[in-house]
Every structure is written in structure tokens, then in C-alpha cells.
Design an enzyme around this catalytic site. Structure first.
Site, PDB file in Angstrom:
ATOM      1  N   VAL A  73       0.840  -1.214   0.000  1.00 15.79           N
ATOM      2  CA  VAL A  73       0.000   0.000   0.000  1.00 15.79           C
ATOM      3  C   VAL A  73       0.872   1.260   0.000  1.00 15.79           C
ATOM      4  O   VAL A  73       0.649   2.185  -0.787  1.00 15.79           O
ATOM      5  CB  VAL A  73      -0.966  -0.001   1.213  1.00 15.79           C
ATOM      6  N   ARG A  99      10.902  -1.154   8.039  1.00 15.81           N
ATOM      7  CA  ARG A  99      11.579  -2.018   9.008  1.00 15.81           C
ATOM      8  C   ARG A  99      13.012  -2.274   8.549  1.00 15.81           C
ATOM      9  O   ARG A  99      13.929  -2.291   9.327  1.00 15.81           O
ATOM     10  CB  ARG A  99      10.790  -3.344   9.066  1.00 15.81           C
ATOM     11  N   LYS A 104      -7.202  -2.035   9.381  1.00 18.58           N
ATOM     12  CA  LYS A 104      -8.517  -2.380   9.966  1.00 18.58           C
ATOM     13  C   LYS A 104      -8.393  -3.236  11.214  1.00 18.58           C
ATOM     14  O   LYS A 104      -9.218  -3.137  12.135  1.00 18.58           O
ATOM     15  CB  LYS A 104      -9.427  -3.062   8.950  1.00 18.58           C
ATOM     16  N   GLU A 127     -10.586   5.409   5.138  1.00 14.82           N
ATOM     17  CA  GLU A 127     -11.328   4.890   3.972  1.00 14.82           C
ATOM     18  C   GLU A 127     -10.738   3.576   3.474  1.00 14.82           C
ATOM     19  O   GLU A 127     -11.469   2.670   3.069  1.00 14.82           O
ATOM     20  CB  GLU A 127     -11.301   5.934   2.848  1.00 14.82           C
ATOM     21  N   VAL A 165     -11.551  -0.488   4.755  1.00 17.21           N
ATOM     22  CA  VAL A 165     -12.662  -1.385   4.402  1.00 17.21           C
ATOM     23  C   VAL A 165     -12.884  -1.371   2.895  1.00 17.21           C
ATOM     24  O   VAL A 165     -13.086  -0.304   2.294  1.00 17.21           O
ATOM     25  CB  VAL A 165     -13.970  -0.962   5.119  1.00 17.21           C
ATOM     26  N   GLY A 176     -10.998  -1.920   0.225  1.00 17.69           N
ATOM     27  CA  GLY A 176      -9.975  -1.434  -0.718  1.00 17.69           C
ATOM     28  C   GLY A 176     -10.359  -0.138  -1.405  1.00 17.69           C
ATOM     29  O   GLY A 176     -10.534   0.895  -0.766  1.00 17.69           O
ATOM     30  N   ILE A 220     -13.088   0.756  -2.894  1.00 19.60           N
ATOM     31  CA  ILE A 220     -14.515   1.154  -2.889  1.00 19.60           C
ATOM     32  C   ILE A 220     -14.737   2.207  -1.804  1.00 19.60           C
ATOM     33  O   ILE A 220     -14.395   1.977  -0.649  1.00 19.60           O
ATOM     34  CB  ILE A 220     -15.424  -0.072  -2.604  1.00 19.60           C
ATOM     35  N   GLY A 271      -0.173  -9.201  -3.732  1.00 21.17           N
ATOM     36  CA  GLY A 271      -0.288  -8.193  -2.683  1.00 21.17           C
ATOM     37  C   GLY A 271      -1.695  -8.046  -2.126  1.00 21.17           C
ATOM     38  O   GLY A 271      -2.020  -7.058  -1.482  1.00 21.17           O
ATOM     39  N   LYS A 308     -13.635  -5.809   9.222  1.00 20.45           N
ATOM     40  CA  LYS A 308     -14.190  -4.754   8.362  1.00 20.45           C
ATOM     41  C   LYS A 308     -15.687  -4.612   8.598  1.00 20.45           C
ATOM     42  O   LYS A 308     -16.218  -3.491   8.644  1.00 20.45           O
ATOM     43  CB  LYS A 308     -13.918  -5.085   6.902  1.00 20.45           C
TER      44      LYS A 308
HETATM   45  P1  NAP Z   1       3.077  -4.883   3.642  1.00 20.15           P
HETATM   46  O1  NAP Z   1       3.251  -4.999   2.167  1.00 20.15           O
HETATM   47  O2  NAP Z   1       3.484  -6.031   4.491  1.00 20.15           O
HETATM   48  O3  NAP Z   1       3.878  -3.582   4.116  1.00 20.15           O
HETATM   49  C1  NAP Z   1       4.052  -3.247   5.450  1.00 20.15           C
HETATM   50  C2  NAP Z   1       5.123  -2.155   5.560  1.00 20.15           C
HETATM   51  O4  NAP Z   1       5.261  -1.774   6.923  1.00 20.15           O
HETATM   52  C3  NAP Z   1       6.505  -2.590   5.080  1.00 20.15           C
HETATM   53  O5  NAP Z   1       7.094  -1.540   4.342  1.00 20.15           O
HETATM   54  C4  NAP Z   1       7.288  -2.833   6.373  1.00 20.15           C
HETATM   55  O6  NAP Z   1       8.666  -2.531   6.260  1.00 20.15           O
HETATM   56  C5  NAP Z   1       6.644  -1.816   7.291  1.00 20.15           C
HETATM   57  N1  NAP Z   1       6.727  -2.233   8.701  1.00 20.15           N
HETATM   58  C6  NAP Z   1       6.170  -3.328   9.257  1.00 20.15           C
HETATM   59  N2  NAP Z   1       6.471  -3.363  10.578  1.00 20.15           N
HETATM   60  C7  NAP Z   1       7.225  -2.274  10.828  1.00 20.15           C
HETATM   61  C8  NAP Z   1       7.837  -1.758  11.981  1.00 20.15           C
HETATM   62  N3  NAP Z   1       7.746  -2.381  13.157  1.00 20.15           N
HETATM   63  N4  NAP Z   1       8.522  -0.601  11.883  1.00 20.15           N
HETATM   64  C9  NAP Z   1       8.636   0.039  10.697  1.00 20.15           C
HETATM   65  N5  NAP Z   1       8.058  -0.395   9.566  1.00 20.15           N
HETATM   66  C10 NAP Z   1       7.376  -1.543   9.637  1.00 20.15           C
HETATM   67  O7  NAP Z   1       1.575  -4.565   4.018  1.00 20.15           O
HETATM   68  P2  NAP Z   1       0.461  -3.885   3.087  1.00 20.15           P
HETATM   69  O8  NAP Z   1      -0.192  -4.935   2.246  1.00 20.15           O
HETATM   70  O9  NAP Z   1       0.997  -2.690   2.438  1.00 20.15           O
HETATM   71  O10 NAP Z   1      -0.639  -3.507   4.202  1.00 20.15           O
HETATM   72  C11 NAP Z   1      -0.440  -2.433   5.069  1.00 20.15           C
HETATM   73  C12 NAP Z   1      -1.724  -2.172   5.846  1.00 20.15           C
HETATM   74  O11 NAP Z   1      -2.779  -1.881   4.927  1.00 20.15           O
HETATM   75  C13 NAP Z   1      -2.218  -3.357   6.669  1.00 20.15           C
HETATM   76  O12 NAP Z   1      -2.827  -2.876   7.828  1.00 20.15           O
HETATM   77  C14 NAP Z   1      -3.262  -4.001   5.766  1.00 20.15           C
HETATM   78  O13 NAP Z   1      -4.236  -4.709   6.497  1.00 20.15           O
HETATM   79  C15 NAP Z   1      -3.860  -2.785   5.121  1.00 20.15           C
HETATM   80  N6  NAP Z   1      -4.491  -3.007   3.832  1.00 20.15           N
HETATM   81  C16 NAP Z   1      -3.848  -3.712   2.872  1.00 20.15           C
HETATM   82  C17 NAP Z   1      -4.452  -3.883   1.638  1.00 20.15           C
HETATM   83  C18 NAP Z   1      -3.798  -4.652   0.517  1.00 20.15           C
HETATM   84  O14 NAP Z   1      -4.457  -4.906  -0.482  1.00 20.15           O
HETATM   85  N7  NAP Z   1      -2.531  -5.040   0.653  1.00 20.15           N
HETATM   86  C19 NAP Z   1      -5.719  -3.344   1.400  1.00 20.15           C
HETATM   87  C20 NAP Z   1      -6.341  -2.602   2.416  1.00 20.15           C
HETATM   88  C21 NAP Z   1      -5.724  -2.462   3.624  1.00 20.15           C
HETATM   89  P3  NAP Z   1       9.643  -3.416   5.327  1.00 20.15           P
HETATM   90  O15 NAP Z   1       9.150  -3.172   3.929  1.00 20.15           O
HETATM   91  O16 NAP Z   1      11.004  -2.853   5.558  1.00 20.15           O
HETATM   92  O17 NAP Z   1       9.461  -4.833   5.772  1.00 20.15           O
HETATM   93  N1  HSE Z   2      -6.183  -8.850   2.750  1.00 16.84           N
HETATM   94  C1  HSE Z   2      -7.235  -7.960   2.436  1.00 16.84           C
HETATM   95  C2  HSE Z   2      -8.139  -8.616   1.413  1.00 16.84           C
HETATM   96  C3  HSE Z   2      -6.688  -6.667   1.891  1.00 16.84           C
HETATM   97  O1  HSE Z   2      -7.748  -9.614   0.804  1.00 16.84           O
HETATM   98  O2  HSE Z   2      -9.255  -8.145   1.232  1.00 16.84           O
HETATM   99  C4  HSE Z   2      -7.758  -5.624   1.745  1.00 16.84           C
HETATM  100  O3  HSE Z   2      -8.175  -5.171   3.009  1.00 16.84           O
END
Ligand code: NAP
Ligand code: HSE
Length: 440
Positions: free
Chosen positions: A21, A52, A112, A136, A139, A141, A143, A194, A212
Site C-alpha cells: 500500500v 523495518r 482495519k 477509507e 474497508v 480497498g 470502494i 499483494g 471490516k
Molecule cells: P506490507 O506490504 O506487508 O507492508 C508493510 C510495511 O510496513 C513494510 O514496508 C514494512 O517494512 C513496514 N513495517 C512493518 N512493521 C514495521 C515496523 N515495526 N517498523 C517500521 N516499519 C514496519 O503490508 P500492506 O499490504 O501494504 O498492508 C499495510 C496495511 O494496509 C495493513 O494494515 C493491511 O491490512 C492494510 N491493507 C492492505 C491492503 C492490501 O491490499 N494489501 C488493502 C487494504 C488495507 P519493510 O518493507 O522494511 O518490511
Molecule cells: N487482505 C485484504 C483482502 C486486503 O484480501 O481483502 C484488503 O483489506
């Protein structure tokens, strides 16, 4: 000194998390700079990116930003107005968010899990600090469902929400049936694309959808819901044969999240559910989500689109940033805080949920088995609507098994659970009985 007191119109941002994201957010900030300026009348500076592992290759350029692993520089930098928090998980995300609020930063988040578990604490902290939390992207993505519930449908009492809220599980169910891929193959692909959470168990066991749904339920009905309040079942025990049999019967199986008024109480569940194939929910495939929401004035609305993935989620995050930069987010957040004193609709006890059900079991192919099962269902006042058993070969003797699919008339979750317990003690039952509700 924040942008308001500086009066230079520039918004200074810190991004915590640069994974799926976060890197999508940077891409929009870099590629749509002019559009964002026109929409808000402000300029944007991404000053810090927190990760991280600083040595990791990123798919976007971080030039011009300070890449850090510790949030202290952000807490000390009085020019930072807003923190975009997209790092996932509960800790240290919760502690960081409280620190940012206390340091006078507004927050935009997609997390979430954190909002569900600690939303109350975080909202109170934001209120005390006179700061805003926007969510936003938390919940469905891309939408715009949070804006729809809190702004566009603000004149309505919400009557029902029926939704697909997890992209990963919808992707798995769609691909298994339409492309013949195995559960494991499709889950891996969802991770590569992703869509999945860091711990994909939360996607497939219904936790992510339930978090959600709980957020939407509180916004729509005022009711605070714990995960244990929700009848929750994942897709992990479904087999391809369930998807195929359901299709033959005219249904698609979807991980359906439902929150609706029934007898002035709130019926709430997240379960793989048989949905008639001609309904929009049944036709929502891949990582798409759909939210069918009914208001007493607006009637039924259906919003569908990408429910997970980099750019759709980043779109929702940046929409929050635009709302924040133009001053709308603060108004909406204050209204959300006031709405917390709305009288809570009580929850319907889980045993009273009333639906039709699909039951699938593998049973020994010998006399009286069907009669035993029908007897158990009958004694629990569960009426059978249809029974389906394919012919089995004549020569398999004692080892012969048959697949039995029973559709029931409307009954309650309580009766079904009690009957299921008795069914599981039958020596003729091989494995467990799969029971799924039907959405009419
Ligand atoms: P992700 O790809 O795993 O990315 C997480 C990021 O956070 C990485 O850059 C990681 O660093 C960093 N991070 C994790 N722990 C950390 C710490 N302790 N200190 C500093 N940085 C830290 O996750 P994502 O898919 O982008 O999702 C992020 C959030 O959005 C989550 O809450 C997820 O539920 C929500 N979300 C995701 C989606 C989706 O489609 N992916 C949709 C809606 C909501 P590194 O890169 O260095 O490891
Ligand atoms: N892991 C979640 C999904 C990301 O598959 O819907 C969006 O919140």
C-alpha cells in the site's frame, strides 16, 4: 509549527510503511502531483518514509525523503501535519499512532485490524488531541464505502449491509471454480499480487472480513461489535466439490458478510454462503469486493470494485489525504465522534439467526443412513427442502461411501448447531458435515 500556522499551504507528510500500500501511495503522490494540487489548493511534501528494513529494494523511488526505521524524527518534527500509517498489525502500530496523535499529527490509516481492536481508544485519543483519524482504505480497498456510509447516506437509517469484504478469499473461491486451480495455488498467487494480509490465515478464516464488517456496523448502526459476537466461518474447509455442487444447484459460494436489522435486532455474520447465481454478489469475482447497502430513504445501493491490491487501496488512502488537505476530513471525523452517542441496536443472539442451509456430508452407503440423518433433522424441527445423492457403484461393498447434499427450509442457527452435534456422533458419517447458510 504545522501548515496552518505556517500559512504556506504546503502539507508535510510522513509515511509509515512502504510495502504494497505504501509504495502505491508514493506512486500516486509522484505521478499525480498536479491533480492533487488542483483538487486541494495545497502542495505536498513527503518528508519521511518509515520501514523495518532500509536495505530492501523498493518498487518506487524514495528520493527526496528521509528513509528511517524509528519514528522519533517524525515525533520531533513539528512541521509534519499528517502521518499515513500503513504498516499493519497491532503493535507497534497502536503505540505509534497514540504517539503521533499526542505529538499533534493527524492520521490516515488502512489498518482495519488495529481500528477494530483499538478504535475506541484511538478515537478518544484523537478527540482529546483535537486531531483526525481517516480510514477509507481500511474497508473494501478502492470502494469508497466509508465516505458512502458517513457522508453520502448520512440522511438514512441503514437497514442492511450484505457484502464481500475480503479480496483474497473471493479470489480463491473464484479461481478454484472458474480455473480449476487448487486452494494452495490460488492463495500463493493472492499473496504474490499483494492482496493477502501478512498472515493470510486472517483472510481465509473470516477474521479480516469480520474486522471490516465490525467497523461498518458501528458506522451504520452505532453498534460496537466484538469478533466473538459475529457468527464467523472461513473458507478453509470448503472443497471444490462444494463450489461445483452449489453451481449445479444455481448458486455461487461467497464469503458473505451480513449485518442487518431483524426484529429490531442486529443479525451479524461472516460465512461462506450460497448466493443465487443471478445476483450481483454472486457475480462479483476475483479480488473484487461488493457492498449492497440499504438505507430507509435511498433504498438499495450496490458498490463494487477492487477490494484489495496496491493501487486501489492507495487510491482510498490518497482520497483521505485530499479530504484532509481540503478540510473535509476534520468535519467528518467530528460527526463520527458525535455519532458514537447514537443508541446501540442490540445484537440478535447467534442461535436465533434464521436462514436456509446447505449441508454436505460423506456417509457410509448402507441401509438406514439417510433415515437416521432425516430423523435427527426432523427431531430438531429442521425441514428438508431437497436431497441429492448420486448413484454409487454396486460392487464397493462395506467400504462404499456416498456424498449427500441436503438443502433445508428456513431454520435457525441454534437448531442447526444442535442437529450437527448429533449428526457428528453417527458412525455412518465420514469426516464432518459442511453446513453453509443460503442468502435469499
Ligand atoms: P506490507 O506490504 O506487508 O507492508 C508493510 C510495511 O510496513 C513494510 O514496508 C514494512 O517494512 C513496514 N513495517 C512493518 N512493521 C514495521 C515496523 N515495526 N517498523 C517500521 N516499519 C514496519 O503490508 P500492506 O499490504 O501494504 O498492508 C499495510 C496495511 O494496509 C495493513 O494494515 C493491511 O491490512 C492494510 N491493507 C492492505 C491492503 C492490501 O491490499 N494489501 C488493502 C487494504 C488495507 P519493510 O518493507 O522494511 O518490511
Ligand atoms: N487482505 C485484504 C483482502 C486486503 O484480501 O481483502 C484488503 O483489506
Amino acid at each position: 509549527m504545522n501548515s496552518e500556522s505556517r500559512g504556506d499551504g504546503k502539507l508535510r507528510i510522513a509515511l509509515v510503511g512502504c510495502g504494497t500500500v505504501g509504495s502505491g501511495v508514493i506512486r500516486i503522490l509522484r505521478e499525480s502531483t498536479r491533480l492533487l494540487e488542483l483538487r486541494t489548493g495545497r502542495t505536498f511534501e513527503l518528508r519521511y518514509v518509515v520501514v523495518r528494513d532500509r536495505s530492501k529494494q523498493r518498487p518506487v523511488s524514495l528520493e527526496g525523503c528521509q528513509v528511517i526505521t524509528d519514528v522519533d524524527p517524525i515525533l520531533r518534527d513539528s512541521e509534519i501535519d499528517v502521518v499515513i500509517q500503513v504498516m499493519g498489525g497491532i503493535e507497534p502500530a497502536r503505540t505509534r499512532m497514540l504517539q503521533f496523535l499526542a505529538a499533534g499529527k493527524d492520521i490516515i490509516t488502512a489498518n482495519k485490524a488495529l481500528l477494530h481492536a483499538h478504535g475506541q481508544e484511538l478515537f478518544e485519543a484523537a478527540s482529546r488531541a483535537d486531531k483526525t483519524i481517516c480510514f477509507e482504505a481500511a474497508v473494501a480497498g478502492g470502494i469508497p464505502i466509508i465516505a458512502t456510509v458517513t457522508q453520502s447516506l448520512a440522511a438514512n437509517r441503514i437497514l442492511s449491509i450484505e457484502a464481500i469484504l475480503n479480496g483474497t478469499s473471493n479470489f480463491i473461491l473464484s479461481r478454484m471454480l472458474d480455473c480449476g486451480q487448487t486452494y494452495e495455488e490460488v492463495l500463493r498467487e493472492a499473496q504474490d499480487r499483494g492482496y493477502a494480509e501478512a498472515d493470510p490465515a486472517m483472510d481465509v478464516d473470516g477474521t479480516d472480513a469480520a474486522q471490516k464488517l465490525a467497523i461498518l456496523t458501528q458506522l451504520a448502526f452505532g453498534t460496537r461489535v466484538q469478533l466473538t459476537d459475529i457468527v464467523r466461518q472461513g473458507i478453509q474447509n470448503l472443497e471444490l466439490q462444494d463450489l461445483e455442487v452449489a453451481a449445479e444447484l444455481g448458486y455461487r459460494i461467497k464469503l458473505l458478510a451480513t449485518s442487518k436489522l431483524a426484529k429490531k435486532k442486529l443479525e451479524i455474520s461472516v460465512q461462506p454462503t450460497l448466493v443465487r447465481s443471478d445476483r450481483a454478489i454472486a457475480q462479483t469475482n476475483g479480488a473484487d469486493n461488493i457492498v449492497a447497502i440499504e438505507g430507509d430513504a435511498a433504498g438499495l445501493l450496490r458498490l463494487s470494485g477492487a477490494g484489495a491490491g496496491q493501487m486501489p487501496t492507495a487510491s482510498a488512502v490518497v482520497a483521505d489525504l485530499i479530504d484532509y488537505a481540503s478540510g473535509r476530513a476534520a468535519i467528518t471525523f467530528k460527526s463520527l465522534l458525535r455519532m458514537q452517542s447514537l443508541e446501540q441496536v442490540p445484537l440478535l443472539p447467534q442461535e436465533e439467526l434464521s436462514r436456509r442451509y446447505y449441508l454436505r456430508m460423506t456417509v457410509a452407503d448402507r441401509p438406514h443412513v439417510l433415515a437416521d440423518i432425516a430423523d435427527i433433522l426432523g427431531r430438531h424441527e429442521i425441514s428438508i427442502s431437497s436431497v441429492r445423492q448420486d448413484e454409487t457403484p454396486e460392487d464397493e461393498g462395506e467400504e462404499a461411501v456416498a456424498r449427500l447434499v441436503i438443502m433445508t427450509h428456513r431454520t435457525t442457527e441454534g437448531r442447526l448447531r444442535a442437529a450437527d452435534q448429533e449428526l457428528s456422533s453417527l458412525s455412518s458419517l465420514k469426516g464432518s458435515c459442511i453446513r453453509l447458510p443460503v442468502s435469499d
